[in-house]
Design a protein around this motif. Structure first.
Motif, PDB file in Angstrom:
ATOM      1  N   GLY A  10      34.283  48.450  36.897  1.00  0.00           N
ATOM      2  CA  GLY A  10      34.664  47.574  35.796  1.00  0.00           C
ATOM      3  C   GLY A  10      36.122  47.726  35.426  1.00  0.00           C
ATOM      4  N   ASN A  11      36.524  46.967  34.415  1.00  0.00           N
ATOM      5  CA  ASN A  11      37.881  47.035  33.854  1.00  0.00           C
ATOM      6  C   ASN A  11      38.956  46.744  34.899  1.00  0.00           C
ATOM      7  OD1 ASN A  11      36.145  49.515  32.449  1.00  0.00           O
ATOM      8  ND2 ASN A  11      37.162  48.135  31.008  1.00  0.00           N
ATOM      9  N   LEU A  12      38.778  45.627  35.575  1.00  0.00           N
ATOM     10  CA  LEU A  12      39.772  45.223  36.579  1.00  0.00           C
ATOM     11  C   LEU A  12      41.097  44.874  35.924  1.00  0.00           C
ATOM     12  CD1 LEU A  12      36.911  43.514  38.004  1.00  0.00           C
ATOM     13  CD2 LEU A  12      38.598  43.967  39.765  1.00  0.00           C
ATOM     14  N   GLY A  13      42.159  45.327  36.560  1.00  0.00           N
ATOM     15  CA  GLY A  13      43.504  44.968  36.131  1.00  0.00           C
ATOM     16  C   GLY A  13      44.341  44.647  37.349  1.00  0.00           C
ATOM     17  N   TYR A  14      45.377  43.833  37.169  1.00  0.00           N
ATOM     18  CA  TYR A  14      46.244  43.574  38.320  1.00  0.00           C
ATOM     19  C   TYR A  14      47.646  43.214  37.878  1.00  0.00           C
ATOM     20  CZ  TYR A  14      45.679  38.374  37.963  1.00  0.00           C
ATOM     21  OH  TYR A  14      45.683  37.056  37.561  1.00  0.00           O
ATOM     22  N   TYR A  58      51.319  50.923  38.333  1.00  0.00           N
ATOM     23  CA  TYR A  58      51.286  51.305  36.917  1.00  0.00           C
ATOM     24  C   TYR A  58      50.875  50.124  36.044  1.00  0.00           C
ATOM     25  CZ  TYR A  58      52.747  52.267  32.180  1.00  0.00           C
ATOM     26  OH  TYR A  58      52.757  52.385  30.817  1.00  0.00           O
ATOM     27  N   ARG A  59      51.454  48.952  36.294  1.00  0.00           N
ATOM     28  CA  ARG A  59      51.128  47.776  35.487  1.00  0.00           C
ATOM     29  C   ARG A  59      49.646  47.427  35.585  1.00  0.00           C
ATOM     30  NH1 ARG A  59      55.066  43.480  37.844  1.00  0.00           N
ATOM     31  NH2 ARG A  59      53.592  42.095  36.763  1.00  0.00           N
ATOM     32  N   ALA A  60      49.101  47.488  36.794  1.00  0.00           N
ATOM     33  CA  ALA A  60      47.676  47.191  36.973  1.00  0.00           C
ATOM     34  C   ALA A  60      46.802  48.243  36.294  1.00  0.00           C
ATOM     35  CB  ALA A  60      47.353  47.112  38.463  1.00  0.00           C
ATOM     36  N   ALA A  61      47.123  49.517  36.524  1.00  0.00           N
ATOM     37  CA  ALA A  61      46.320  50.599  35.967  1.00  0.00           C
ATOM     38  C   ALA A  61      46.396  50.642  34.448  1.00  0.00           C
ATOM     39  CB  ALA A  61      46.775  51.934  36.556  1.00  0.00           C
ATOM     40  N   ARG A  62      47.555  50.275  33.902  1.00  0.00           N
ATOM     41  CA  ARG A  62      47.701  50.225  32.456  1.00  0.00           C
ATOM     42  C   ARG A  62      46.740  49.193  31.859  1.00  0.00           C
ATOM     43  NH1 ARG A  62      49.110  53.929  29.624  1.00  0.00           N
ATOM     44  NH2 ARG A  62      47.069  53.450  28.801  1.00  0.00           N
ATOM     45  N   GLU A  63      46.622  48.044  32.535  1.00  0.00           N
ATOM     46  CA  GLU A  63      45.687  47.014  32.085  1.00  0.00           C
ATOM     47  C   GLU A  63      44.250  47.511  32.163  1.00  0.00           C
ATOM     48  OE1 GLU A  63      44.284  42.526  33.449  1.00  0.00           O
ATOM     49  OE2 GLU A  63      46.357  43.155  33.832  1.00  0.00           O
ATOM     50  N   SER A  67      41.851  48.113  28.725  1.00  0.00           N
ATOM     51  CA  SER A  67      40.634  47.315  28.542  1.00  0.00           C
ATOM     52  C   SER A  67      39.375  48.180  28.495  1.00  0.00           C
ATOM     53  CB  SER A  67      40.497  46.292  29.679  1.00  0.00           C
ATOM     54  OG  SER A  67      40.239  46.934  30.912  1.00  0.00           O
ATOM     55  N   SER A  68      39.543  49.498  28.647  1.00  0.00           N
ATOM     56  CA  SER A  68      38.403  50.401  28.743  1.00  0.00           C
ATOM     57  C   SER A  68      38.312  51.322  27.531  1.00  0.00           C
ATOM     58  CB  SER A  68      38.534  51.250  30.014  1.00  0.00           C
ATOM     59  OG  SER A  68      37.568  52.266  30.037  1.00  0.00           O
ATOM     60  N   GLU A  69      37.114  51.787  27.267  1.00  0.00           N
ATOM     61  CA  GLU A  69      36.916  52.794  26.232  1.00  0.00           C
ATOM     62  C   GLU A  69      37.111  54.203  26.782  1.00  0.00           C
ATOM     63  OE1 GLU A  69      33.135  52.208  24.442  1.00  0.00           O
ATOM     64  OE2 GLU A  69      33.638  50.230  23.603  1.00  0.00           O
ATOM     65  N   PRO A 176      29.221  56.035  36.942  1.00  0.00           N
ATOM     66  CA  PRO A 176      27.820  56.029  37.380  1.00  0.00           C
ATOM     67  C   PRO A 176      27.161  54.667  37.151  1.00  0.00           C
ATOM     68  CG  PRO A 176      28.320  58.029  36.176  1.00  0.00           C
ATOM     69  CD  PRO A 176      29.505  57.138  36.004  1.00  0.00           C
ATOM     70  N   GLY A 177      26.083  54.425  37.854  1.00  0.00           N
ATOM     71  CA  GLY A 177      25.379  53.151  37.775  1.00  0.00           C
ATOM     72  C   GLY A 177      25.024  52.748  36.356  1.00  0.00           C
ATOM     73  N   ASN A 178      25.103  51.437  36.095  1.00  0.00           N
ATOM     74  CA  ASN A 178      24.755  50.824  34.803  1.00  0.00           C
ATOM     75  C   ASN A 178      25.742  51.147  33.690  1.00  0.00           C
ATOM     76  OD1 ASN A 178      22.230  49.616  35.735  1.00  0.00           O
ATOM     77  ND2 ASN A 178      21.425  51.716  35.757  1.00  0.00           N
ATOM     78  N   GLN A 179      26.896  51.721  34.035  1.00  0.00           N
ATOM     79  CA  GLN A 179      27.886  52.057  33.011  1.00  0.00           C
ATOM     80  C   GLN A 179      29.167  51.236  33.137  1.00  0.00           C
ATOM     81  OE1 GLN A 179      28.545  56.271  32.430  1.00  0.00           O
ATOM     82  NE2 GLN A 179      26.408  56.765  32.838  1.00  0.00           N
ATOM     83  N   GLY A 180      29.153  50.213  33.966  1.00  0.00           N
ATOM     84  CA  GLY A 180      30.313  49.347  34.130  1.00  0.00           C
ATOM     85  C   GLY A 180      29.914  47.886  34.094  1.00  0.00           C
ATOM     86  N   GLU A 181      30.850  47.006  34.344  1.00  0.00           N
ATOM     87  CA  GLU A 181      30.583  45.571  34.308  1.00  0.00           C
ATOM     88  C   GLU A 181      29.734  45.105  35.479  1.00  0.00           C
ATOM     89  OE1 GLU A 181      34.358  43.328  33.256  1.00  0.00           O
ATOM     90  OE2 GLU A 181      35.103  45.386  33.386  1.00  0.00           O
ATOM     91  N   PHE A 182      29.844  45.830  36.605  1.00  0.00           N
ATOM     92  CA  PHE A 182      29.078  45.491  37.796  1.00  0.00           C
ATOM     93  C   PHE A 182      28.457  46.744  38.392  1.00  0.00           C
ATOM     94  CE2 PHE A 182      32.448  42.364  37.492  1.00  0.00           C
ATOM     95  CZ  PHE A 182      31.793  41.159  37.711  1.00  0.00           C
ATOM     96  N   ASN A 183      27.204  46.645  38.779  1.00  0.00           N
ATOM     97  CA  ASN A 183      26.609  47.696  39.584  1.00  0.00           C
ATOM     98  C   ASN A 183      26.944  47.451  41.045  1.00  0.00           C
ATOM     99  OD1 ASN A 183      25.337  49.415  37.740  1.00  0.00           O
ATOM    100  ND2 ASN A 183      23.537  48.083  37.583  1.00  0.00           N
ATOM    101  N   VAL A 184      27.268  48.522  41.745  1.00  0.00           N
ATOM    102  CA  VAL A 184      27.474  48.433  43.193  1.00  0.00           C
ATOM    103  C   VAL A 184      26.111  48.671  43.841  1.00  0.00           C
ATOM    104  CG1 VAL A 184      28.693  49.327  45.191  1.00  0.00           C
ATOM    105  CG2 VAL A 184      29.813  49.336  42.946  1.00  0.00           C
TER     106      VAL A 184
END
Length: 313
Positions: A10-14, A58-63, A67-69, A176-184
């Motif tokens: 989750g929490n994609l940035g670019y 850095y710019r991507a990772a900062r985003e 966006s994350s807790e 871990p599973g179920n803790q992000g926007e998408f499960n792999v």
């Protein structure tokens, strides 16, 4: 479908360089036939950055962090992927230490990935997933970043008329599973070392056949591991080459070509390994995903492939 996810993301940035029309490239201004061919395949712009690869990262990772807790101090590892090594600092401890310091990753450990080329994002995700599963890590950051050598427009062209390269970075968190926007749900990687001396200059026809075959095998395995039918994949997010190639690749992999995301082909063409992630973020910003929707990320390097099946949580 497999009921137990292998991890979550989750929490994609670019970050993208500045966008320019193709015709500003010297190599295309002097070759109108090539310019016309690229435009006919949907390629209109490219992204060129003044930032170094690590500054893009850095710019991507900062985003991602903003966006994350998840707090920066709670990131246990950072998987850094790149194939841009035309300056020593780009693959030395200096740049990654600068990045970690700027982000406040005081408890993270760096791991580098570079061999799979434009499949780096998927391979890096798999490395992070295994940290979650095997070592009980809770938060791993992945970032992939690349930049073409400045003032060398020939290096931007994927010959003969496949695509144009852009400077970009993308990042996300693996948990871990179920803790992000998408499960792999599944992950698959393939490599063809027999292609070690094969490229689009030496034998274009054989190169294309081998590239398609590798993608087919990788997609088939990812779907089988996930126990998901091709018709259940809502959207295929692949590397941006051109509209024709991406549609053909989807068909050859048994997926509906109407479901391949083409929204960024005209915007910035091929951003190395980052474009699969950029495509996912941009697609979902304009098209709401429902819980349970399945997506596939497909990374295709020259001789390496990676695919993951994601399910919206």
């Amino acid at each position: 479908m497999n009921s137990t996810p292998v991890a979550a993301i989750g929490n994609l940035g670019y970050a993208l360089g500045d966008l320019y029309p193709l015709q500003v490239l010297d190599v295309l201004a002097d070759n109108q036939k090539l310019l016309t061919a690229l435009k006919a395949k949907g390629i209109l712009h490219f992204a060129q950055a003044t930032d170094t690869p690590v500054e893009l990262a850095y710019r991507a990772a900062r985003e991602t962090l903003d966006s994350s807790e998840v707090k920066a101090k709670d990131i246990e590892a950072i998987v850094y992927a790149s194939t841009s090594f035309w300056k020593k600092q780009f693959y030395s401890e200096r740049d990654i230490a600068w990045l970690m310091n700027q982000l406040g990753l005081v408890n993270a450990y760096p791991v580098g990935v570079f061999l799979p080329g434009c499949a780096n994002a998927i391979s890096s995700m798999r490395v992070a997933i295994n940290m979650i599963r095997a070592e009980d890590y809770r938060n791993v950051m992945v970032v992939t970043t690349d930049k073409v050598i400045p003032r060398d427009s020939v290096k931007r062209i994927m010959w003969p008329d496949v695509s144009v390269l852009s400077d970009a970075a993308a990042s996300f968190l693996v948990t871990p599973g179920n803790q992000g926007e998408f499960n792999v749900i599944s992950a698959s990687n393939k490599s063809t070392p027999l292609m070690w001396d094969l490229d689009n200059q030496s034998n274009l026809a054989a190169f294309l056949v081998s590239t398609v075959k590798g993608a087919q095998q990788t997609v088939a395995e990812a779907l089988q591991l996930a126990n998901v039918a091709p018709s259940s994949i809502r959207t295929l997010l692949s590397n941006n080459y051109n509209n024709d190639v991406m549609g053909m690749m989807a068909r050859k992999c048994g997926l509906n070509e109407d479901r391949v995301y083409l929204g960024n082909v005209s915007r910035f063409a091929h951003a190395y390994a980052a474009d699969t992630l950029i495509n996912l973020k941009d697609h979902l910003s304009k098209s709401h995903a429902k819980q349970g929707d399945c997506f596939m990320l497909l990374g295709t390097g020259h001789k390496n492939w990676g695919a993951v099946v994601l399910q919206k949580t």
